[in-house]
Write a protein that holds these residues in place. Structure first.
Motif, PDB file in Angstrom:
ATOM      1  N   VAL A  61       0.830  -1.368  -0.055  1.00  0.00           N
ATOM      2  CA  VAL A  61      -0.048   0.149   0.054  1.00  0.00           C
ATOM      3  C   VAL A  61       0.944   1.109  -0.107  1.00  0.00           C
ATOM      4  CG1 VAL A  61      -1.792   1.251   1.360  1.00  0.00           C
ATOM      5  CG2 VAL A  61      -1.847  -1.246   1.182  1.00  0.00           C
ATOM      6  N   TYR A  62       0.602   2.152  -0.777  1.00  0.00           N
ATOM      7  CA  TYR A  62       1.540   3.469  -1.131  1.00  0.00           C
ATOM      8  C   TYR A  62       0.956   4.287  -0.159  1.00  0.00           C
ATOM      9  CZ  TYR A  62       4.630   6.499  -3.317  1.00  0.00           C
ATOM     10  OH  TYR A  62       5.649   7.336  -3.573  1.00  0.00           O
ATOM     11  N   ASP A  63       1.774   5.057   0.547  1.00  0.00           N
ATOM     12  CA  ASP A  63       1.405   6.041   1.645  1.00  0.00           C
ATOM     13  C   ASP A  63       1.482   7.442   1.442  1.00  0.00           C
ATOM     14  OD1 ASP A  63       4.084   5.753   2.023  1.00  0.00           O
ATOM     15  OD2 ASP A  63       4.018   5.384   4.220  1.00  0.00           O
ATOM     16  N   SER A  64       1.854   7.883   0.163  1.00  0.00           N
ATOM     17  CA  SER A  64       2.075   9.089  -0.076  1.00  0.00           C
ATOM     18  C   SER A  64       1.182   9.598  -1.342  1.00  0.00           C
ATOM     19  CB  SER A  64       3.424   9.274  -0.445  1.00  0.00           C
ATOM     20  OG  SER A  64       3.903  10.710  -0.669  1.00  0.00           O
ATOM     21  N   ASP A  65       1.030  10.738  -1.455  1.00  0.00           N
ATOM     22  CA  ASP A  65       0.407  11.408  -2.875  1.00  0.00           C
ATOM     23  C   ASP A  65       1.469  11.972  -3.819  1.00  0.00           C
ATOM     24  OD1 ASP A  65       1.037  13.781  -1.667  1.00  0.00           O
ATOM     25  OD2 ASP A  65      -0.933  14.670  -1.768  1.00  0.00           O
ATOM     26  N   GLU A  66       2.977  11.657  -3.291  1.00  0.00           N
ATOM     27  CA  GLU A  66       3.757  12.018  -4.260  1.00  0.00           C
ATOM     28  C   GLU A  66       4.768  11.052  -4.497  1.00  0.00           C
ATOM     29  OE1 GLU A  66       6.318  15.955  -4.075  1.00  0.00           O
ATOM     30  OE2 GLU A  66       7.108  14.613  -2.524  1.00  0.00           O
ATOM     31  N   VAL A  67       5.422  11.157  -5.725  1.00  0.00           N
ATOM     32  CA  VAL A  67       6.522   9.975  -6.010  1.00  0.00           C
ATOM     33  C   VAL A  67       7.758  10.684  -6.459  1.00  0.00           C
ATOM     34  CG1 VAL A  67       7.422   8.356  -7.796  1.00  0.00           C
ATOM     35  CG2 VAL A  67       5.043   8.475  -7.294  1.00  0.00           C
ATOM     36  N   ARG A  68       8.876  10.394  -5.845  1.00  0.00           N
ATOM     37  CA  ARG A  68      10.153  11.087  -6.046  1.00  0.00           C
ATOM     38  C   ARG A  68      11.219   9.865  -6.675  1.00  0.00           C
ATOM     39  NH1 ARG A  68      11.798  16.258  -5.032  1.00  0.00           N
ATOM     40  NH2 ARG A  68      10.285  17.498  -4.325  1.00  0.00           N
ATOM     41  N   ILE A  69      11.884  10.218  -7.407  1.00  0.00           N
ATOM     42  CA  ILE A  69      12.906   9.319  -7.913  1.00  0.00           C
ATOM     43  C   ILE A  69      14.155   9.197  -6.988  1.00  0.00           C
ATOM     44  CG2 ILE A  69      13.895   8.134  -9.798  1.00  0.00           C
ATOM     45  CD1 ILE A  69      11.003   7.973  -9.936  1.00  0.00           C
ATOM     46  N   THR A  70      14.610   8.099  -6.398  1.00  0.00           N
ATOM     47  CA  THR A  70      15.710   8.022  -5.621  1.00  0.00           C
ATOM     48  C   THR A  70      16.721   7.042  -5.805  1.00  0.00           C
ATOM     49  OG1 THR A  70      14.671   7.055  -3.595  1.00  0.00           O
ATOM     50  CG2 THR A  70      14.670   9.492  -3.550  1.00  0.00           C
ATOM     51  N   ASN A  71      16.108   6.209  -6.497  1.00  0.00           N
ATOM     52  CA  ASN A  71      16.988   5.025  -6.915  1.00  0.00           C
ATOM     53  C   ASN A  71      16.213   4.473  -8.279  1.00  0.00           C
ATOM     54  OD1 ASN A  71      14.569   3.663  -6.059  1.00  0.00           O
ATOM     55  ND2 ASN A  71      15.337   3.142  -4.166  1.00  0.00           N
ATOM     56  N   PHE A  72      16.915   3.291  -8.764  1.00  0.00           N
ATOM     57  CA  PHE A  72      16.465   2.568 -10.104  1.00  0.00           C
ATOM     58  C   PHE A  72      14.960   2.342  -9.775  1.00  0.00           C
ATOM     59  CE2 PHE A  72      15.159  -0.569 -13.015  1.00  0.00           C
ATOM     60  CZ  PHE A  72      15.803  -0.269 -13.972  1.00  0.00           C
ATOM     61  N   THR A  73      13.854   2.851 -10.629  1.00  0.00           N
ATOM     62  CA  THR A  73      12.681   2.582 -10.386  1.00  0.00           C
ATOM     63  C   THR A  73      11.760   2.046 -11.625  1.00  0.00           C
ATOM     64  OG1 THR A  73      12.573   4.877  -9.014  1.00  0.00           O
ATOM     65  CG2 THR A  73      10.474   4.109  -9.892  1.00  0.00           C
ATOM     66  N   ASP A  74      10.925   1.221 -11.471  1.00  0.00           N
ATOM     67  CA  ASP A  74      10.127   0.369 -12.168  1.00  0.00           C
ATOM     68  C   ASP A  74       8.891   0.160 -11.468  1.00  0.00           C
ATOM     69  OD1 ASP A  74       8.926  -0.687 -14.330  1.00  0.00           O
ATOM     70  OD2 ASP A  74      10.456  -2.215 -14.896  1.00  0.00           O
ATOM     71  N   ASP A  75       7.992   0.933 -11.186  1.00  0.00           N
ATOM     72  CA  ASP A  75       7.023   0.904 -10.425  1.00  0.00           C
ATOM     73  C   ASP A  75       5.527   0.903 -11.111  1.00  0.00           C
ATOM     74  OD1 ASP A  75       8.628   0.448  -8.056  1.00  0.00           O
ATOM     75  OD2 ASP A  75       8.486   2.744  -7.694  1.00  0.00           O
ATOM     76  N   ILE A  76       4.607   0.230 -10.467  1.00  0.00           N
ATOM     77  CA  ILE A  76       3.502   0.197 -11.188  1.00  0.00           C
ATOM     78  C   ILE A  76       2.388   0.740 -10.005  1.00  0.00           C
ATOM     79  CG2 ILE A  76       1.060  -0.933 -11.935  1.00  0.00           C
ATOM     80  CD1 ILE A  76       3.186  -2.974 -13.259  1.00  0.00           C
ATOM     81  N   TYR A  77       1.548   1.837 -10.230  1.00  0.00           N
ATOM     82  CA  TYR A  77       0.624   2.269  -9.180  1.00  0.00           C
ATOM     83  C   TYR A  77      -0.692   1.696  -9.668  1.00  0.00           C
ATOM     84  CZ  TYR A  77       4.812   4.753  -7.516  1.00  0.00           C
ATOM     85  OH  TYR A  77       5.875   5.000  -7.142  1.00  0.00           O
ATOM     86  N   LYS A  78      -1.523   0.914  -9.166  1.00  0.00           N
ATOM     87  CA  LYS A  78      -2.702   0.140  -9.519  1.00  0.00           C
ATOM     88  C   LYS A  78      -3.882   1.246  -9.362  1.00  0.00           C
ATOM     89  CE  LYS A  78      -2.435  -3.714 -10.598  1.00  0.00           C
ATOM     90  NZ  LYS A  78      -2.480  -4.065 -12.348  1.00  0.00           N
ATOM     91  N   ASN A  79      -4.915   0.842 -10.526  1.00  0.00           N
ATOM     92  CA  ASN A  79      -6.124   1.517 -10.338  1.00  0.00           C
ATOM     93  C   ASN A  79      -6.279   2.687  -9.844  1.00  0.00           C
ATOM     94  OD1 ASN A  79      -7.206  -1.232 -11.182  1.00  0.00           O
ATOM     95  ND2 ASN A  79      -6.756  -1.688  -9.342  1.00  0.00           N
ATOM     96  N   ILE A  80      -5.386   3.659 -10.389  1.00  0.00           N
ATOM     97  CA  ILE A  80      -5.475   5.190 -10.093  1.00  0.00           C
ATOM     98  C   ILE A  80      -6.033   5.849 -11.162  1.00  0.00           C
ATOM     99  CG2 ILE A  80      -3.732   4.878  -8.137  1.00  0.00           C
ATOM    100  CD1 ILE A  80      -1.759   6.728 -10.110  1.00  0.00           C
ATOM    101  N   LEU A  81      -6.231   5.439 -12.379  1.00  0.00           N
ATOM    102  CA  LEU A  81      -6.752   6.100 -13.599  1.00  0.00           C
ATOM    103  C   LEU A  81      -8.200   5.694 -13.954  1.00  0.00           C
ATOM    104  CD1 LEU A  81      -3.406   5.973 -15.828  1.00  0.00           C
ATOM    105  CD2 LEU A  81      -4.123   7.684 -14.265  1.00  0.00           C
ATOM    106  N   PRO A  82      -8.935   6.658 -14.381  1.00  0.00           N
ATOM    107  CA  PRO A  82      -8.312   7.788 -14.860  1.00  0.00           C
ATOM    108  C   PRO A  82      -8.315   8.952 -13.919  1.00  0.00           C
ATOM    109  CG  PRO A  82     -10.627   7.392 -15.692  1.00  0.00           C
ATOM    110  CD  PRO A  82     -10.152   6.099 -15.021  1.00  0.00           C
ATOM    111  N   SER A  83      -7.161   9.795 -14.117  1.00  0.00           N
ATOM    112  CA  SER A  83      -6.952  11.152 -13.217  1.00  0.00           C
ATOM    113  C   SER A  83      -5.678  11.806 -13.711  1.00  0.00           C
ATOM    114  CB  SER A  83      -6.779  10.420 -11.885  1.00  0.00           C
ATOM    115  OG  SER A  83      -5.669   9.719 -11.815  1.00  0.00           O
ATOM    116  N   THR A  84      -5.339  12.579 -13.026  1.00  0.00           N
ATOM    117  CA  THR A  84      -4.396  13.676 -13.679  1.00  0.00           C
ATOM    118  C   THR A  84      -3.197  13.508 -12.618  1.00  0.00           C
ATOM    119  OG1 THR A  84      -6.004  15.404 -14.374  1.00  0.00           O
ATOM    120  CG2 THR A  84      -3.808  16.112 -14.150  1.00  0.00           C
TER     121      THR A  84
END
Length: 152
Positions: free
Chosen positions: A51-74
């Protein structure tokens, strides 16, 4: 996509959108739908949902992440002034960019090869609108849209 056959059709698709940055360490992506969504870190095999606990994503290491079922949105892409390590002449601030994913998109993939100088990791971010599983009955259609709108 229109299923013109008499048989069901299943597919997945995505739009791989790459955004130029001067310093990936000075970029964030925001969306209120991120908080509480299921995130899959695909740099781990097998990817474990969390479960992701933030409304922000920052890149701090090699990243290949899927955020599920948040679209459609902006998703809102923010370019900040840079970090202390960013040379002053390269610090900048762009207006935020709205990445508006409409229609049948389901998930967002965020990818960056952070730390890989050969790939120029500091200079880009990939934010993909994806539909991981679409099932169309015979003669059914599916559509999705992607708009990039700078906040001027």
């Amino acid at each position: 996509v229109e299923n013109k056959s008499q048989d069901p059709l299943e597919f997945s698709c995505g739009v791989h959108s790459y955004f130029k940055t001067l310093d990936i360490d000075a970029v964030s992506i925001r969306n209120p739908s991120l908080r509480g969504c299921t995130k899959l870190n695909r740099t781990i095999d097998p990817a474990e949902p969390m479960v992701y606990d933030s409304d922000e994503v920052r890149i701090t290491n090699f990243t290949d992440d899927i955020y599920k079922n948040i679209l459609p949105s902006t998703m809102v892409l923010h370019h900040h002034e840079g970090t202390a390590a960013t040379p002053r002449e390269e610090r900048y601030s762009r207006p935020p960019l709205d990445i508006v994913s409409g229609g049948g998109w389901q998930d967002v993939v965020v990818w960056n090869p952070h730390g890989n100088d050969t790939l120029g990791y500091k200079s880009f971010l990939c934010v993909e609108s994806v539909a991981t599983k679409v099932a169309l009955a015979p003669l059914q259609t599916w559509s999705a849209t992607l708009e990039l709108i700078p906040q001027l």
